[in-house]
Design a protein around this motif. Sequence first.
Motif, short mmCIF file in Angstrom:
data_model
loop_
_atom_site.label_atom_id
_atom_site.label_comp_id
_atom_site.label_asym_id
_atom_site.label_seq_id
_atom_site.Cartn_x
_atom_site.Cartn_y
_atom_site.Cartn_z
N ARG A 113 0.87 -1.17 0.00
CA ARG A 113 0.00 0.00 0.00
C ARG A 113 0.91 1.23 0.00
N ARG A 114 0.69 2.13 -0.94
CA ARG A 114 1.60 3.27 -1.11
C ARG A 114 1.03 4.53 -0.48
N LEU A 115 1.92 5.41 -0.08
CA LEU A 115 1.52 6.70 0.49
C LEU A 115 0.90 7.58 -0.61
N SER A 116 -0.04 8.40 -0.19
CA SER A 116 -0.66 9.32 -1.15
C SER A 116 -0.68 10.73 -0.59
N VAL A 117 0.42 11.09 0.11
CA VAL A 117 0.51 12.43 0.69
C VAL A 117 1.47 13.26 -0.16
N PRO A 118 1.43 14.58 -0.03
CA PRO A 118 2.37 15.43 -0.78
C PRO A 118 3.82 15.02 -0.51
N GLY A 119 4.61 14.94 -1.57
CA GLY A 119 6.02 14.59 -1.43
C GLY A 119 6.30 13.10 -1.47
N SER A 120 5.28 12.28 -1.67
CA SER A 120 5.51 10.84 -1.62
C SER A 120 6.27 10.31 -2.84
N ASP A 121 6.55 11.21 -3.82
CA ASP A 121 7.32 10.79 -4.99
C ASP A 121 8.79 11.20 -4.91
N LEU A 122 9.21 11.72 -3.75
CA LEU A 122 10.61 12.12 -3.58
C LEU A 122 11.54 10.91 -3.55
N ASN A 123 12.80 11.13 -3.90
CA ASN A 123 13.80 10.09 -3.74
C ASN A 123 14.07 9.88 -2.25
N GLY A 124 14.49 8.66 -1.91
CA GLY A 124 14.79 8.36 -0.52
C GLY A 124 13.63 7.77 0.24
N ILE A 125 12.53 7.46 -0.46
CA ILE A 125 11.37 6.82 0.16
C ILE A 125 11.31 5.38 -0.32
N PHE A 126 11.29 4.44 0.64
CA PHE A 126 11.41 3.03 0.30
C PHE A 126 10.24 2.22 0.85
N TYR A 127 9.86 1.23 0.07
CA TYR A 127 8.89 0.23 0.49
C TYR A 127 9.63 -1.09 0.59
N LEU A 128 9.05 -2.05 1.24
CA LEU A 128 9.78 -3.30 1.46
C LEU A 128 8.84 -4.49 1.26
N ARG A 129 8.81 -4.96 0.03
CA ARG A 129 7.97 -6.12 -0.29
C ARG A 129 8.76 -7.22 -0.98
N ASP A 130 9.67 -6.84 -1.89
CA ASP A 130 10.40 -7.86 -2.63
C ASP A 130 11.91 -7.65 -2.50
N MET A 131 12.66 -8.51 -3.13
CA MET A 131 14.12 -8.49 -3.00
C MET A 131 14.72 -7.21 -3.57
N ASP A 132 14.17 -6.73 -4.67
CA ASP A 132 14.69 -5.49 -5.25
C ASP A 132 14.49 -4.32 -4.28
N ASP A 133 13.33 -4.29 -3.61
CA ASP A 133 13.08 -3.27 -2.59
C ASP A 133 14.15 -3.33 -1.50
N LEU A 204 6.43 7.38 17.96
CA LEU A 204 5.33 8.33 18.02
C LEU A 204 4.03 7.62 17.69
N LEU A 205 3.08 7.64 18.62
CA LEU A 205 1.81 6.95 18.43
C LEU A 205 0.68 7.95 18.25
N GLY A 206 -0.31 7.57 17.48
CA GLY A 206 -1.43 8.46 17.23
C GLY A 206 -1.04 9.69 16.44
N ARG A 207 0.00 9.57 15.65
CA ARG A 207 0.50 10.70 14.84
C ARG A 207 0.48 10.27 13.38
N SER A 208 -0.14 11.06 12.53
CA SER A 208 -0.20 10.73 11.12
C SER A 208 0.71 11.66 10.31
N VAL A 209 0.99 11.23 9.10
CA VAL A 209 1.89 11.97 8.22
C VAL A 209 1.08 12.90 7.32
#
Length: 413
Positions: A113-133, A204-209
């Motif tokens: 599931r991908r982020l859909s907030v402003p700036g989510s297309d910047l470099n340096g943001i990683f997901y972790l599902r497969d080996m390439d990730d 940080l709990l109860g804090r959203s991005v």
Amino acid sequence: MNAGTLVVGACQAGVQIAVSLRELGYTEPITLVGAEPHQPYQRPPLSKAYLAGDATPTTLRLRNPEFYAENEIDLVLGERVASVDLDAGTARTGFGRQIRFGSLALATGARVRRLSVPGSDLNGIFYLRDMDDADLLAKALPDSSDVVVIGGGFIGLEAAAVARARGKKVTVVEATPRLVARAVAPVVSDFLAQAHRRRGSRVLLGRSVAGLEGRAGAVSGVRLDDGELVPAQLVVVGVGVLPRTELAEQMGLRVEGGIVVDQYSRTSDRRVVAAGDCTTLPHPMSPAGHIRLESVQNAQDQSRVAAASVMGRDTPYTAVPWFWSDQADLKLQIAGLSLGFDDVVVRGNLEEEKFTALYYRNGQLIAADCVNRAPEYMAVRRALAAGATIPARTAADSSIPLKELVVPASASV
């Protein structure tokens, strides 16, 4: 020659279906198609041993490459099945390859599931599902001093533990009031939060991005809903996965939060079986009657059932679910499903980070979370598999080995 069986998805479930077919004496052709170019591999270690550098692509392989040829399994890698004509018994990949089949098994897995907030297309943001990730994340980690993990589930906490062990300044941001809220009781959530804080992570709990901010096209910070900007040269996003159901939907199969299957792993079209992360299966503890299980255990056991169904040998799915999570020196092992629990008994010492939380519903044991207590985890797994229980009134007494407290379910009341 018979067209045989096509297995869509060269993941844990897909490989297990193919292996189980051969083990059951299936002699017709098997074609196993995977979208990734890598030899089929284990996914759970990616956020644990692999990211930490303690495992390699070779050690993660589910089977040696020779296995597939020796067992006459035609392994097609780097291609995704794009369409299926059930009536014609043909499938076509994105590269135009046509594959004939007599039986069809879906093990299409899930995607992040991908982020859909402003700036989510910047470099340096990683997901972790497969080996390439995992490879991309491992390569970027050494050059990043501030790491923010978005999502306090198992993947996020495992990645946070690896980053912290590398000497990084780690912040975990979780939108709900507690960690791993869907899987564990509040007492275990609180323990995990404190354990990560003791090891130096900020939780940080109860804090959203609200958004991600960057500099020269690369992420530089995570903006929270209250306006705080948390510095970050690297962001790991672990906010869940979505089942891959596109192919099932194209075929008109029933899809409700996943490909719906019965206790024999059959879909709404009896010509098709499905197994693994892409499915929802019957479970009495689920309010909806079905549940989606993301685990190696389910991928293996459900796939064995699916293979039996392909061969016309109805074998109901009855396995006890189990899960695990390695977070630095914390090993959390879960047996059973705690959905609908009305009582929790803790035995052991939370401060010493060795304890077991046992879940009950109507006085009967339904699950347990075991932290650094492997023998107790096995005792619970065996008890649940045997339909037995551990009376809540005696469960907290750590002076008695847990396995000695197991009794028939009827004897606990």
